[in-house]
Design a protein around this motif. Structure first.
Motif, short mmCIF file in Angstrom:
data_model
loop_
_atom_site.label_atom_id
_atom_site.label_comp_id
_atom_site.label_asym_id
_atom_site.label_seq_id
_atom_site.Cartn_x
_atom_site.Cartn_y
_atom_site.Cartn_z
N SER A 74 8.96 2.14 4.73
CA SER A 74 9.38 1.28 3.84
C SER A 74 9.84 0.07 4.25
N PHE A 75 10.38 0.11 5.78
CA PHE A 75 10.65 -1.23 6.34
C PHE A 75 9.49 -2.07 6.47
N ALA A 76 8.11 -1.38 6.70
CA ALA A 76 7.12 -2.19 6.87
C ALA A 76 6.68 -2.96 5.60
N ILE A 77 6.89 -2.32 4.48
CA ILE A 77 6.65 -3.03 2.99
C ILE A 77 7.49 -3.87 2.71
N ALA A 78 8.94 -3.75 3.16
CA ALA A 78 9.47 -5.22 3.29
C ALA A 78 9.01 -6.34 4.20
N GLY A 79 8.60 -5.97 5.44
CA GLY A 79 8.30 -6.78 6.49
C GLY A 79 6.96 -7.65 5.66
N ALA A 80 6.03 -6.76 5.01
CA ALA A 80 4.79 -7.38 4.34
C ALA A 80 5.18 -8.43 3.40
N LEU A 81 6.31 -8.29 2.46
CA LEU A 81 6.69 -9.03 1.49
C LEU A 81 7.22 -10.19 2.15
N VAL A 82 8.02 -10.23 3.28
CA VAL A 82 8.61 -11.33 3.79
C VAL A 82 7.33 -12.46 4.61
N LEU A 83 6.16 -11.54 5.12
CA LEU A 83 5.02 -12.33 5.44
C LEU A 83 4.31 -12.82 4.44
N LEU A 84 4.14 -12.06 3.43
CA LEU A 84 3.53 -12.81 2.12
C LEU A 84 4.50 -14.10 1.87
N ALA A 85 5.59 -14.04 1.55
CA ALA A 85 6.47 -15.30 1.22
C ALA A 85 6.20 -16.30 2.30
N MET A 86 6.20 -16.00 3.68
CA MET A 86 5.78 -16.89 4.28
C MET A 86 4.47 -17.68 4.45
N ALA A 87 3.75 -16.76 3.87
CA ALA A 87 2.15 -17.19 3.70
C ALA A 87 2.02 -17.97 2.80
N MET A 88 2.66 -17.99 1.69
CA MET A 88 2.63 -18.58 0.40
C MET A 88 3.25 -20.32 0.99
N GLU A 89 4.46 -20.31 1.70
CA GLU A 89 4.86 -21.37 2.18
C GLU A 89 3.97 -22.31 2.96
N ILE A 187 -0.45 -2.71 1.49
CA ILE A 187 -1.45 -1.65 0.85
C ILE A 187 -1.49 -0.43 1.56
N GLU A 188 -1.53 -0.58 2.85
CA GLU A 188 -1.52 0.59 3.68
C GLU A 188 -0.24 1.41 3.71
N ASN A 189 0.97 0.86 3.66
CA ASN A 189 2.20 1.39 3.57
C ASN A 189 2.38 1.74 2.29
N LEU A 190 2.15 1.32 1.39
CA LEU A 190 2.24 1.71 -0.16
C LEU A 190 1.36 2.90 -0.15
N SER A 191 0.22 2.85 0.28
CA SER A 191 -0.69 4.16 0.21
C SER A 191 0.01 5.38 0.84
N LYS A 192 0.66 5.09 1.97
CA LYS A 192 1.57 6.28 2.58
C LYS A 192 2.58 6.85 1.67
N ILE A 193 3.38 6.07 0.98
CA ILE A 193 4.32 6.44 0.26
C ILE A 193 3.81 7.14 -0.86
N ILE A 194 2.84 6.62 -1.60
CA ILE A 194 2.10 7.50 -2.64
C ILE A 194 1.62 8.66 -2.25
N ALA A 195 0.96 8.80 -1.05
CA ALA A 195 0.53 10.20 -0.82
C ALA A 195 1.55 11.00 -0.50
N GLN A 196 2.99 10.42 0.16
CA GLN A 196 4.05 11.35 0.43
C GLN A 196 4.37 11.88 -0.88
N VAL A 197 4.71 10.96 -2.13
CA VAL A 197 5.24 11.36 -3.15
C VAL A 197 4.28 12.55 -4.05
N SER A 198 2.83 11.95 -3.83
CA SER A 198 2.07 12.84 -4.31
C SER A 198 2.08 14.41 -3.62
N GLY A 199 2.19 14.37 -2.64
CA GLY A 199 2.38 15.70 -1.71
C GLY A 199 3.55 16.54 -1.91
N ALA A 200 4.75 15.60 -2.18
CA ALA A 200 5.80 16.33 -2.45
C ALA A 200 6.06 16.78 -4.10
#
Length: 202
Positions: A74-89, A187-200
């Motif tokens: 989850s933290f990596a997803i938040a970090g990816a969003l921060v990096l995305l914002a910085m890339a836009m800048e 994408i990688e970390n969202l896929s992990k969460i989706i896989a965890q939710v699907s498995g649960a």
């Protein structure tokens, strides 16, 4: 078993990503402007303080996240969003994160924080834990701080060598690198969460 080629590849990948985030070459005009206003800094102290900052957050960050009940994915997803914002800048020349001007000694503020060891770079090295080993992350950090030291030590020479066009081109190039990196991490970390939710749910 330790694989030197994998270590070098991962360390260099981490170095490039972190270099794009710190953007020390893009900060050259800002540093020169501070010096012209009479502000001062000590390059070696900047590097040592930044390293201490990184190490503190690198090792204490996990405990803080655990205390807050946040997992690394989850933290990596938040970090990816921060990096995305910085890339836009960097790519579109817009301002998302606000900065403030300071007077006097600039060693710790704004050089160490937020320019070098800022929220973006701190978030990134914590998010790196989902991709790289601790040794690879440390190598990427040390390589970047070496570049930071050389640039701050020879800031006028770097400004003359790169020129305004060079700084602008580098910023755009690393903005695109950062955009690709943040997209991959997201994408990688969202896929992990989706896989965890699907498995649960099964």
């Amino acid at each position: 078993m330790f694989d030197i080629s994998t270590f070098i590849s991962h360390a260099l990948s981490g170095f490039v990503i972190l270099f794009a985030i710190i953007d020390i070459t893009g900060a050259v005009p800002v540093v020169v402007s501070m010096l012209e206003r009479g502000q001062t800094y000590k390059p070696l102290i900047v590097v040592i303080a930044s390293l201490a900052f990184y190490i503190a957050f690198f090792y204490l960050g996990q405990a803080i996240l655990k205390f807050l009940g946040v997992d690394f994915t989850s933290f990596a997803i938040a970090g990816a969003l921060v990096l995305l914002a910085m890339a836009m800048e960097m790519i579109f020349d817009i301002t998302i994160f606000k900065d403030t001007n300071h007077t006097g000694d600039a060693t710790f503020v704004p050089l160490v924080f937020p320019l070098i060891a800022g929220p973006g770079s701190i978030t990134t090295i914590l998010a790196f834990k989902t991709q790289f080993s601790n040794a690879e992350i440390l190598a990427a950090v040390l390589l970047n701080l070496l570049v930071v030291y050389l640039v701050l030590k020879n800031v006028y020479l770097v400004q003359k060598f790169l020129g305004k066009a060079g700084v602008y081109a580098l910023r755009k190039f690393f903005g695109i690198i950062l955009l690709a990196t943040s997209s991959k991490m997201l994408i990688e970390n969202l896929s992990k969460i989706i896989a965890q939710v699907s498995g649960a749910g099964e």
